[in-house]
Design a protein around this motif. Structure first.
Motif, short mmCIF file in Angstrom:
data_model
loop_
_atom_site.label_atom_id
_atom_site.label_comp_id
_atom_site.label_asym_id
_atom_site.label_seq_id
_atom_site.Cartn_x
_atom_site.Cartn_y
_atom_site.Cartn_z
N ASP A 370 -6.34 -0.52 -12.52
CA ASP A 370 -7.66 0.08 -12.44
C ASP A 370 -7.96 0.48 -11.00
O ASP A 370 -7.47 -0.12 -10.05
N ALA A 371 -8.81 1.46 -10.87
CA ALA A 371 -9.12 1.99 -9.54
C ALA A 371 -9.72 0.92 -8.63
O ALA A 371 -9.37 0.84 -7.44
N THR A 372 -10.65 0.12 -9.14
CA THR A 372 -11.28 -0.90 -8.30
C THR A 372 -10.27 -1.97 -7.89
O THR A 372 -10.32 -2.48 -6.77
N ALA A 373 -9.33 -2.31 -8.79
CA ALA A 373 -8.31 -3.30 -8.45
C ALA A 373 -7.38 -2.75 -7.38
O ALA A 373 -6.75 -3.53 -6.65
N LEU A 374 -7.28 -1.44 -7.28
CA LEU A 374 -6.43 -0.82 -6.28
C LEU A 374 -7.18 -0.53 -4.98
O LEU A 374 -6.62 0.13 -4.09
N GLY A 375 -8.39 -1.00 -4.85
CA GLY A 375 -9.13 -0.85 -3.60
C GLY A 375 -9.86 0.45 -3.43
O GLY A 375 -10.34 0.75 -2.33
N PRO A 407 4.02 -7.68 3.26
CA PRO A 407 5.10 -7.34 2.33
C PRO A 407 5.40 -8.43 1.31
O PRO A 407 6.15 -8.18 0.35
N SER A 408 4.86 -9.63 1.51
CA SER A 408 5.11 -10.70 0.55
C SER A 408 4.17 -10.60 -0.65
O SER A 408 4.30 -11.40 -1.60
N GLY A 409 3.24 -9.64 -0.64
CA GLY A 409 2.32 -9.48 -1.75
C GLY A 409 2.94 -8.69 -2.90
O GLY A 409 4.03 -8.13 -2.79
N THR A 410 2.19 -8.61 -4.01
CA THR A 410 2.63 -7.82 -5.16
C THR A 410 2.40 -6.34 -4.88
O THR A 410 1.65 -5.98 -3.95
N PRO A 411 2.99 -5.43 -5.67
CA PRO A 411 2.74 -4.00 -5.47
C PRO A 411 1.26 -3.65 -5.54
O PRO A 411 0.77 -2.82 -4.75
N GLU A 412 0.55 -4.23 -6.49
CA GLU A 412 -0.89 -3.96 -6.58
C GLU A 412 -1.62 -4.42 -5.33
O GLU A 412 -2.51 -3.73 -4.82
N GLN A 413 -1.26 -5.62 -4.82
CA GLN A 413 -1.91 -6.13 -3.62
C GLN A 413 -1.61 -5.27 -2.40
O GLN A 413 -2.49 -5.03 -1.56
N ILE A 414 -0.39 -4.78 -2.30
CA ILE A 414 -0.02 -3.92 -1.17
C ILE A 414 -0.82 -2.62 -1.20
O ILE A 414 -1.39 -2.19 -0.18
N LEU A 415 -0.89 -1.97 -2.38
CA LEU A 415 -1.64 -0.72 -2.50
C LEU A 415 -3.13 -0.95 -2.25
O LEU A 415 -3.79 -0.13 -1.59
N ALA A 416 -3.66 -2.03 -2.77
CA ALA A 416 -5.09 -2.30 -2.58
C ALA A 416 -5.41 -2.50 -1.10
O ALA A 416 -6.46 -2.04 -0.62
N GLN A 417 -4.52 -3.18 -0.37
CA GLN A 417 -4.77 -3.39 1.06
C GLN A 417 -4.78 -2.06 1.80
O GLN A 417 -5.66 -1.81 2.64
N LEU A 418 -3.83 -1.20 1.50
CA LEU A 418 -3.75 0.07 2.20
C LEU A 418 -4.90 1.01 1.84
O LEU A 418 -5.46 1.71 2.70
N VAL A 419 -5.26 1.05 0.55
CA VAL A 419 -6.34 1.95 0.12
C VAL A 419 -7.68 1.51 0.70
O VAL A 419 -8.47 2.34 1.18
N SER A 420 -7.98 0.23 0.65
CA SER A 420 -9.28 -0.24 1.15
C SER A 420 -9.40 -0.03 2.66
O SER A 420 -10.46 0.37 3.15
N GLU A 421 -8.31 -0.27 3.40
CA GLU A 421 -8.36 -0.06 4.84
C GLU A 421 -8.48 1.43 5.17
O GLU A 421 -9.15 1.81 6.14
N SER A 422 -7.84 2.28 4.39
CA SER A 422 -7.95 3.72 4.60
C SER A 422 -9.36 4.22 4.33
O SER A 422 -9.90 5.06 5.07
#
Length: 576
Positions: A370-375, A407-422
Motif C-alpha cells: 500500500d502507498a502509506t506502507a511505502l512512505g 540494507p538489513s531491512g526488508t524491501p518494503e522497509q527500504i523503499l519506505a525509508q527512501l520515499v519518506s525521506e525524499s
C-alpha cells in the motif's frame, strides 16, 4: 545536787541512745562521722549543727559543768520539741501532698515513692530552731547552746559526739545514713546509665553501617581503579558475523562507540573510544551505514569502520532516472533504473556470505504494498493509488540525490525509508504552497518537474516550465518526446511516428494534460522551476543542436523553422 545532775545526764544519754536505735531501725546504718564524710554526696542529709571548739560537749553532759536537772524540764516547758513535736515553721512541708511523718522521730517520707511501707525512706527536715522562751538555770549553758545553733547556720564544722549527746535529744538527731536518698540517686543513675548505654549502642550500630558503606564504596572504587589500570573490556578471539551500524549526522566518537556496543561489535565503549582517539581517520567518517564484524577488538572495529568497502546502503540517484531499467537504442547499453541501484547498494558481505535485496524483490514490493506502507506522503496518496500500472506507482517518489538506507531491512522497509525521506526533501522547496503560482496541486507539480528534468538543461528549466504551464492553461497537448520514451524498453531522443501514435496514460502526443505519473526522479532545481516558472508567452521549444541550444517561441510557424534547424544538426536522427 550532784545526784540530780547525774540523773539528768543519765536520762539525756538514754534518750539519745533510744533515738539513735530508733533511727537505725528506720534504715540508718552509718555513724555520725560517716554522715559528715558523705555530706557533699548526699543532698538530702541534714546540715550538722556547729559547736564552738571552745565549748566542750561535756558542758552539756557533765553535771560538774553546771547542767541543771531542771534544764530538761524547763526546755520542754519553754517550747523545745519533744520527739512528737511538729515545728510550725515546717508545717507547710509536712502538709505537702504525699508526705507523712514516721513514728516519733518527726522525719518525713513520700509514700508514693515506695512499693510498701517497709520501704519508707525518711527525708530529713532542716534543724528546727529552738523556741524563743525564757530559760531558767545556768545562763552560760543556754548561751552556749544558742551560739552553737548560730554556728550551725553559718556552716561551721561538724559538732562533736559529746556536744550531740549533751543536747539530750533536743530537736531531731542528724541522720546517720541516707540509704533512701542513695536509692533515689541509684535509680536516677541507673536510668542515666541505661540511656548512655542505649546511646552507645546506637552509635556503635551507626558506626558499623558507615563502616560497611565505606568498605563497599572503597571496594567498588578500587575495582574500578584496577579495571582502569588494566584497560577497558575487549573481545578476544576471532570476530563474528557482520552487523550493520548506523552513524548519524553529528555523532561523536563516544556516540559511535555506544552504537558499536549495542550492535555487539565491541565489548565496551571504552575499547572502541580509546582506539578511535588513537586514529585520526575517525574524523573522516561520514553519516551512513557500515558493515562491521561483531565480537571485534576495539582497534579492529575502528579499522573496519574506516574501510571504504564497509560503507553499505548508500545509493546515488541521478537526475531524471526512472524506476526500471531501459536500453539505449544507439549504444545498446542498459540504463539502470532506481530499483537496480538500490539492489546493488543493499549488499552486505562478500563471497558466500554476501546478502543483497534483489531488483525483482524491490519491483514486487513497490507494486503490491500500500502507498502509506511505502512512505508515500498524504499529498500524493490518492493519486498514487489511482496509477493504472501498479509497477510504476512509486515513479518520481524517490528524489534524485545521495541517499542512505538500512540494507538489513526488508524491501518494503527500504523503499519506505527512501520515499519518506525524499518527500521531506521535496517539501523543503515550497512544493505544498506552489499552487498559488502554477495552479497545480503538489503531485501535479512533481509530474511537471519530472518532464522539465527530462527535457531541459538547468539553464533553461524555468522557461520549459513556463511552456508546460502555459499549454496546460489553454488545454493544449504537451507533445513531449520524453513522455513517449517513458514506456519504451529501448529509448532515444528522437521518436518515430508509430511511437507517438501509441496511446498510453503517459503519451502526451495522444492525449492532453499531464502524464499519469512522473516519468523520472526530478532534481530540486527542476521542482523549483515548476513552482516558480519564468514569465513569458512561450508555447513551443526545441533543442536545435547537440550542444543543447534550445529555442522558445509562441509562434507555431517559427517553431517549424526551429525544427528544420534541429534536423540539419542531426540531433533528431533516429537509430532505428
Amino acid at each position: 545536787m550532784s545526784d540530780r545532775w547525774s540523773r539528768a545526764g543519765e536520762r539525756s544519754r538514754r534518750r539519745a541512745d533510744e533515738q539513735q536505735r530508733r533511727y537505725r531501725r528506720g534504715g540508718a546504718h552509718r555513724s555520725v562521722t560517716d554522715e559528715w564524710d558523705d555530706y557533699e554526696d548526699d543532698d538530702t542529709a541534714v546540715i550538722p549543727r556547729y559547736v564552738d571548739e571552745d565549748e566542750s560537749a561535756a558542758h552539756y553532759a557533765d553535771p560538774a559543768a553546771g547542767y541543771d536537772a531542771r534544764y530538761d524540764h524547763e526546755l520542754a516547758g519553754a517550747g523545745y520539741p519533744d520527739p512528737d513535736y511538729a515545728d510550725p515553721d515546717y508545717a507547710d512541708d509536712y502538709a505537702e501532698p504525699g508526705y507523712e511523718r514516721t513514728g516519733r522521730s518527726g522525719h518525713r517520707y513520700r509514700r508514693d515513692e515506695y512499693d510498701s511501707e517497709t520501704d519508707i525512706e525518711p527525708i530529713a527536715d532542716e534543724e528546727p530552731e529552738p523556741a524563743p522562751a525564757a530559760r531558767r538555770g545556768t545562763r552560760a549553758s543556754a548561751a552556749s547552746l544558742r551560739e552553737a545553733q548560730r554556728g550551725s547556720r553559718r556552716g561551721a564544722t561538724a559538732p562533736s559526739a559529746a556536744a550531740r549527746k549533751a543536747r539530750g535529744g533536743v530537736g531531731r538527731p542528724a541522720r546517720s545514713g541516707s540509704s533512701g536518698g542513695r536509692g533515689r540517686r541509684t535509680r536516677v543513675a541507673s536510668r542515666k546509665a541505661a540511656e548512655r548505654q542505649r546511646r552507645r549502642r546506637n552509635l556503635v550500630v551507626l558506626g558499623c553501617v558507615f563502616v560497611v558503606l565505606f568498605v563497599v564504596a572503597g571496594g567498588y572504587a578500587g575495582y574500578k581503579f584496577i579495571r582502569s589500570m588494566g584497560g577497558p573490556e575487549d573481545f578476544d578471539g576471532s570476530p563474528g558475523p557482520l552487523a550493520v551500524v548506523q552513524v548519524h549526522t553529528g555523532d561523536t566518537a563516544e556516540q559511535i562507540a555506544q552504537t558499536m556496543v549495542e550492535k555487539g561489535v565491541v565489548r565496551s565503549s571504552g575499547a572502541f573510544y580509546q582506539a578511535a582517539m588513537r586514529n585520526s581517520g575517525i574524523t573522516s567518517v561520514q553519516p551512513g551505514y557500515y558493515a562491521v564484524p561483531t565480537h571485534s577488538k576495539g582497534t579492529d572495529a575502528v579499522a573496519a569502520l574506516l574501510k571504504k568497502t564497509s560503507r553499505v546502503g548508500n545509493v546515488v540517484v541521478s537526475e531524471g532516472r526512472r524506476l526500471h531499467d531501459s536500453t539505449d537504442v544507439n549504444t545498446g547499453a542498459r540504463n539502470e533504473g532506481i530499483y537496480r541501484k538500490i539492489a546493488d547498494a543493499s549488499c552486505v558481505g562478500t563471497g558466500a556470505d554476501k546478502k543483497c535485496v534483489t531488483y525483482e524483490q524491490l519491483d514486487a514490493a513497490g507494486a503490491t504494498a500500500d502507498a502509506t506502507a511505502l512512505g508515500v506522503p498524504g499529498w500524493a496518496v490518492d493519486a498514487v493509488r489511482k496509477v493504472p500500472d501498479r509497477t510504476r506507482q512509486l515513479e518520481g517518489m524517490i528524489a534524485a540525490g545521495a541517499w542512505d538506507f538500512d540494507p538489513s531491512g526488508t524491501p518494503e522497509q527500504i523503499l519506505a525509508q527512501l520515499v519518506s525521506e525524499s518527500a521531506a526533501g521535496y517539501e523543503t522547496t515550497g512544493l505544498l504552497q506552489s499552487g498559488a503560482t502554477n495552479k497545480l496541486n503538489p503531485y501535479q507539480t512533481l509530474i511537471a518537474a519530472s518532464l522539465v528534468e527530462r527535457e531541459a538543461l538547468p539553464q533553461d528549466m524555468t522557461k520549459v516550465a513556463r511552456v508546460i504551464v502555459n499549454r496546460l492553461a489553454v488545454d493544449q497537448p504537451l507533445q513531449l518526446d520524453s513522455t513517449v520514451n517513458y514506456t519504451l524498453d529501448r529509448t532515444e531522443v528522437a521518436t518515430t511516428d508509430a511511437d507517438r501514435a501509441r496511446k498510453t496514460p503517459w503519451n502526451t502526443y495522444a492525449m492532453p494534460g499531464l502524464p499519469a505519473t512522473p516519468i523520472s526522479s526530478p532534481s530540486l532545481d527542476a521542482l523549483r522551476a515548476v513552482e516558480s516558472p519564468a514569465p513569458g508567452p512561450w508555447l513551443y521549444f526545441v533543442t536545435v543542436d547537440k550542444q543543447g541550444t534550445t529555442m522558445f517561441t509562441e509562434s507555431y510557424s517559427e517553431h517549424l523553422r526551429n525544427i528544420q534547424r534541429a534536423q540539419q544538426s542531426g540531433i533528431l536522427d533516429s537509430g532505428r
